[in-house]
Structures are given as C-alpha cells and as structure tokens.
Design a protein around this motif. Structure first.
Motif, PDB file in Angstrom:
ATOM      1  N   MET A  28       0.886  -1.293   0.014  1.00  0.00           N
ATOM      2  CA  MET A  28       0.063  -0.023  -0.164  1.00  0.00           C
ATOM      3  C   MET A  28       0.827   1.065   0.002  1.00  0.00           C
ATOM      4  SD  MET A  28      -3.002  -1.251   2.669  1.00  0.00           S
ATOM      5  CE  MET A  28      -1.960  -1.966   3.829  1.00  0.00           C
ATOM      6  N   LYS A  29       0.635   2.222  -0.863  1.00  0.00           N
ATOM      7  CA  LYS A  29       1.343   3.391  -1.056  1.00  0.00           C
ATOM      8  C   LYS A  29       0.720   4.547  -1.177  1.00  0.00           C
ATOM      9  CE  LYS A  29       4.984   4.740  -4.189  1.00  0.00           C
ATOM     10  NZ  LYS A  29       5.938   4.019  -5.458  1.00  0.00           N
ATOM     11  N   LEU A  30       1.291   5.821  -0.914  1.00  0.00           N
ATOM     12  CA  LEU A  30       0.434   7.141  -1.117  1.00  0.00           C
ATOM     13  C   LEU A  30       1.075   7.534  -2.388  1.00  0.00           C
ATOM     14  CD1 LEU A  30      -1.252   9.553  -0.202  1.00  0.00           C
ATOM     15  CD2 LEU A  30       0.609  10.251   1.152  1.00  0.00           C
ATOM     16  N   LEU A  31       0.491   7.420  -3.538  1.00  0.00           N
ATOM     17  CA  LEU A  31       1.092   7.811  -4.813  1.00  0.00           C
ATOM     18  C   LEU A  31       1.054   9.452  -4.922  1.00  0.00           C
ATOM     19  CD1 LEU A  31      -0.934   5.527  -7.464  1.00  0.00           C
ATOM     20  CD2 LEU A  31       1.083   5.286  -6.525  1.00  0.00           C
ATOM     21  N   SER A  32       0.153  10.291  -4.358  1.00  0.00           N
ATOM     22  CA  SER A  32       0.530  11.496  -4.308  1.00  0.00           C
ATOM     23  C   SER A  32      -0.351  12.300  -3.117  1.00  0.00           C
ATOM     24  CB  SER A  32      -0.005  12.089  -5.557  1.00  0.00           C
ATOM     25  OG  SER A  32      -1.366  12.072  -5.891  1.00  0.00           O
ATOM     26  N   VAL A  33       0.278  13.475  -2.867  1.00  0.00           N
ATOM     27  CA  VAL A  33      -0.512  14.485  -1.876  1.00  0.00           C
ATOM     28  C   VAL A  33      -1.016  15.521  -2.813  1.00  0.00           C
ATOM     29  CG1 VAL A  33      -0.371  15.862   0.218  1.00  0.00           C
ATOM     30  CG2 VAL A  33       0.972  13.670   0.062  1.00  0.00           C
ATOM     31  N   ASN A  34      -2.209  15.833  -2.772  1.00  0.00           N
ATOM     32  CA  ASN A  34      -2.945  16.991  -3.814  1.00  0.00           C
ATOM     33  C   ASN A  34      -3.558  17.953  -2.892  1.00  0.00           C
ATOM     34  OD1 ASN A  34      -2.574  14.661  -5.860  1.00  0.00           O
ATOM     35  ND2 ASN A  34      -4.184  13.695  -4.846  1.00  0.00           N
ATOM     36  N   LEU A  35      -2.949  19.289  -3.280  1.00  0.00           N
ATOM     37  CA  LEU A  35      -3.495  20.391  -2.588  1.00  0.00           C
ATOM     38  C   LEU A  35      -4.088  21.363  -3.454  1.00  0.00           C
ATOM     39  CD1 LEU A  35      -0.541  21.443  -0.444  1.00  0.00           C
ATOM     40  CD2 LEU A  35      -2.426  19.694   0.134  1.00  0.00           C
ATOM     41  N   GLY A  36      -5.254  22.312  -3.150  1.00  0.00           N
ATOM     42  CA  GLY A  36      -6.191  23.076  -3.945  1.00  0.00           C
ATOM     43  C   GLY A  36      -6.093  24.404  -3.503  1.00  0.00           C
ATOM     44  N   ARG A  37      -5.851  25.438  -4.143  1.00  0.00           N
ATOM     45  CA  ARG A  37      -6.106  26.774  -3.960  1.00  0.00           C
ATOM     46  C   ARG A  37      -7.207  27.186  -4.294  1.00  0.00           C
ATOM     47  NH1 ARG A  37      -0.400  29.589  -6.201  1.00  0.00           N
ATOM     48  NH2 ARG A  37       1.159  28.264  -4.844  1.00  0.00           N
ATOM     49  N   SER A  38      -7.544  28.330  -3.401  1.00  0.00           N
ATOM     50  CA  SER A  38      -9.171  28.904  -3.604  1.00  0.00           C
ATOM     51  C   SER A  38      -9.099  29.454  -5.100  1.00  0.00           C
ATOM     52  CB  SER A  38      -9.107  30.188  -2.917  1.00  0.00           C
ATOM     53  OG  SER A  38     -10.483  30.651  -2.846  1.00  0.00           O
ATOM     54  N   LYS A  39     -10.028  29.090  -5.987  1.00  0.00           N
ATOM     55  CA  LYS A  39     -10.144  29.567  -7.400  1.00  0.00           C
ATOM     56  C   LYS A  39     -11.428  30.091  -7.699  1.00  0.00           C
ATOM     57  CE  LYS A  39      -8.912  27.739 -11.785  1.00  0.00           C
ATOM     58  NZ  LYS A  39      -8.504  26.437 -12.643  1.00  0.00           N
ATOM     59  N   ALA A  40     -11.450  31.263  -8.282  1.00  0.00           N
ATOM     60  CA  ALA A  40     -12.810  31.679  -8.812  1.00  0.00           C
ATOM     61  C   ALA A  40     -13.353  30.872 -10.217  1.00  0.00           C
ATOM     62  CB  ALA A  40     -12.709  32.929  -9.122  1.00  0.00           C
ATOM     63  N   VAL A  41     -14.534  30.482 -10.177  1.00  0.00           N
ATOM     64  CA  VAL A  41     -15.045  29.521 -11.297  1.00  0.00           C
ATOM     65  C   VAL A  41     -16.395  30.022 -11.452  1.00  0.00           C
ATOM     66  CG1 VAL A  41     -13.309  27.626 -10.994  1.00  0.00           C
ATOM     67  CG2 VAL A  41     -15.560  27.782  -9.638  1.00  0.00           C
ATOM     68  N   PRO A  42     -17.146  29.774 -12.635  1.00  0.00           N
ATOM     69  CA  PRO A  42     -18.599  30.118 -12.881  1.00  0.00           C
ATOM     70  C   PRO A  42     -19.501  29.000 -12.547  1.00  0.00           C
ATOM     71  CG  PRO A  42     -17.412  29.403 -14.927  1.00  0.00           C
ATOM     72  CD  PRO A  42     -16.337  29.334 -14.243  1.00  0.00           C
ATOM     73  N   TYR A  43     -18.932  27.963 -12.160  1.00  0.00           N
ATOM     74  CA  TYR A  43     -19.993  26.751 -11.883  1.00  0.00           C
ATOM     75  C   TYR A  43     -20.113  26.414 -10.420  1.00  0.00           C
ATOM     76  CZ  TYR A  43     -15.363  24.346 -11.799  1.00  0.00           C
ATOM     77  OH  TYR A  43     -14.036  23.882 -11.370  1.00  0.00           O
ATOM     78  N   THR A  44     -19.432  26.864  -9.562  1.00  0.00           N
ATOM     79  CA  THR A  44     -19.470  26.491  -8.049  1.00  0.00           C
ATOM     80  C   THR A  44     -21.040  26.967  -7.448  1.00  0.00           C
ATOM     81  OG1 THR A  44     -18.323  26.517  -5.851  1.00  0.00           O
ATOM     82  CG2 THR A  44     -18.388  28.292  -7.197  1.00  0.00           C
ATOM     83  N   ASP A  45     -21.482  26.042  -6.770  1.00  0.00           N
ATOM     84  CA  ASP A  45     -22.688  26.563  -5.859  1.00  0.00           C
ATOM     85  C   ASP A  45     -22.310  27.204  -4.819  1.00  0.00           C
ATOM     86  OD1 ASP A  45     -21.468  24.202  -4.612  1.00  0.00           O
ATOM     87  OD2 ASP A  45     -23.235  23.107  -4.497  1.00  0.00           O
ATOM     88  N   ASN A  46     -21.097  27.479  -4.510  1.00  0.00           N
ATOM     89  CA  ASN A  46     -20.535  28.376  -3.219  1.00  0.00           C
ATOM     90  C   ASN A  46     -20.929  29.835  -3.612  1.00  0.00           C
ATOM     91  OD1 ASN A  46     -19.163  29.759  -1.243  1.00  0.00           O
ATOM     92  ND2 ASN A  46     -17.347  28.799  -1.685  1.00  0.00           N
ATOM     93  N   PRO A  47     -21.797  30.312  -2.843  1.00  0.00           N
ATOM     94  CA  PRO A  47     -22.297  31.786  -3.178  1.00  0.00           C
ATOM     95  C   PRO A  47     -21.043  33.077  -3.303  1.00  0.00           C
ATOM     96  CG  PRO A  47     -23.411  31.019  -1.229  1.00  0.00           C
ATOM     97  CD  PRO A  47     -22.249  29.827  -1.457  1.00  0.00           C
TER      98      PRO A  47
END
Length: 222
Positions: free
Chosen positions: A1-20
């Motif tokens: 068993m292995k951790l292939l990758s650690v993935n991080l996200g930055r706050s990004k403005a997009v037209p499709y999110t349901d976040n107000p």
C-alpha cells in the motif's frame, strides 16, 4: 500500500460552483515535498487537515471529521475506462491518491498510518455535489457517481505529522464490525433502510451519519 500523491488546491474563482462566494478549492494538484497534516477544528470553522489546501465552503466541507479525503488510484483507473478520458491524481478533488488500498471498502473507524508519523481514521464517504459535477464536466455525474457506490473516504487526524508522495501506508487497526465506507454511503444516499446497520460503527462514524442513523431507528425501529 502506497501514497501515490498528496494533492492540494488553492481557492479559485469559477463560474460553476454552488458556493455563493464563487470560489472553490476542488482543483487539487499533486505537490512535491512534505505536507503537514493536523486536525483543522470543528466543521464550519476548520478547513482542510492539510497545510496549504483550501476549503472554500466550510458549511459542507472540511472540519475534524472530514479533514482529509482519499481516493484509490484503482477507482480513478476504473472511471477512466468508463468515461474514456484520463483522470490525473487529484482529479476528484482528493487530498490523497492511494495505491493498493480498497478505500471505499475500508471500515468506518479503520486507521491508516502514512509514513512514520501520521495516523488517520476513516469516518464516511464523499457525497457528490454540483461543484464536483461541473468541475469534471460530465453530465449526470452526481447520479452516476452515486450509483457506482465507490465514493472514496473522508478521514479524521488521529496523530498529526508530515506526509509526502511515495510514503508507505499500512492499516494499523480494523474495528470489529462490517460497516464499510461503501455501506455508509449507500445508507445516507440511496438505501436509507440500511441506516440502522451504521450504529455498529459507533462514535467512529461521522457525527452527521450517526445522527441520521439514530433518528431513523427512533422513527422506524431497527
């Protein structure tokens, strides 16, 4: 068993999110080097359990019981074949992409050691949302993802520390019940008659699922 990758996200403005607020951190990318993992605080206040990872809608995401999200590379590969397209590590917005571990088949309360320091505990499956569907650009994605029943797992942080891509993983505790992530997911989405079975997982279960199970039993019985 292995951790292939650690993935991080930055706050990004997009037209499709349901976040107000119009931003999302779902576009997670693999990173090199160590990443600090720690309990972020209660839901609604705490965000991601990984340093540098954005959680933009804390009402539904992040917090101690959803501190880390893991997806098996094997499940991504299966979706690649079904969708006829490539999916990179982090493509589902997961923090951890694993290999050799049945993530959706993990037991609620199961504990994983990653590297030499970090211990995580499985709490529940991931419920798909409109932002997830629009991020992938797949029609009927919420319905398809739900029907497949392999949601990946949310985890809480039991022992903090640092992890990095390539770390070894091991299961260090498996509780004495049969409540898997896949079962919990089905119980809270498409097969609510399964909710009483979740009670066997006890306090290890995500509090919202535990409350749903208790309310169901109080109303309908076992």
């Amino acid at each position: 068993m292995k951790l292939l990758s650690v993935n991080l996200g930055r706050s990004k403005a997009v037209p499709y999110t349901d976040n107000p607020e119009g931003v999302t951190g779902i576009d997670k990318q693999p990173v090199t080097g160590p990443v600090r993992v720690a309990a972020p605080g209660p839901k609604g206040i705490g965000g991601s359990g990984l340093a540098g990872d954005a959680v933009c809608k804390k009402e539904h995401h992040g917090g101690n019981d959803q501190a880390v999200y893991a997806v098996a590379r094997e499940d991504l590969d299966d979706w690649e074949r079904e969708l006829g397209r490539s999916l990179t590590n982090g493509g589902f917005g997961e923090n951890l992409t694993t290999s050799g571990l049945d993530v959706s088949g993990a037991l609620i309360g199961e504990r994983w050691r990653i590297g030499s320091e970090v211990v995580l505990e499985v709490t529940c499956g991931r419920i798909p949302c409109a932002t997830f569907q629009n991020h992938l650009g797949e029609k009927q994605w919420v319905k398809r993802f739900t029907a497949k029943g392999a949601p990946g797992a949310y985890l809480r942080v039991i022992e903090p520390g640092e992890i990095r891509s390539g770390d070894a993983m091991e299961i260090i505790h498996r509780p004495d019940h049969d409540v898997t992530v896949a079962l919990q997911f089905r119980a809270v989405t498409t097969e609510r008659k399964l909710l009483p079975r979740l009670l066997a997982a006890g306090e290890a279960l995500h509090p919202e699922s535990l409350e749903a199970a208790r309310k169901y039993v109080a109303k309908y019985g076992v």
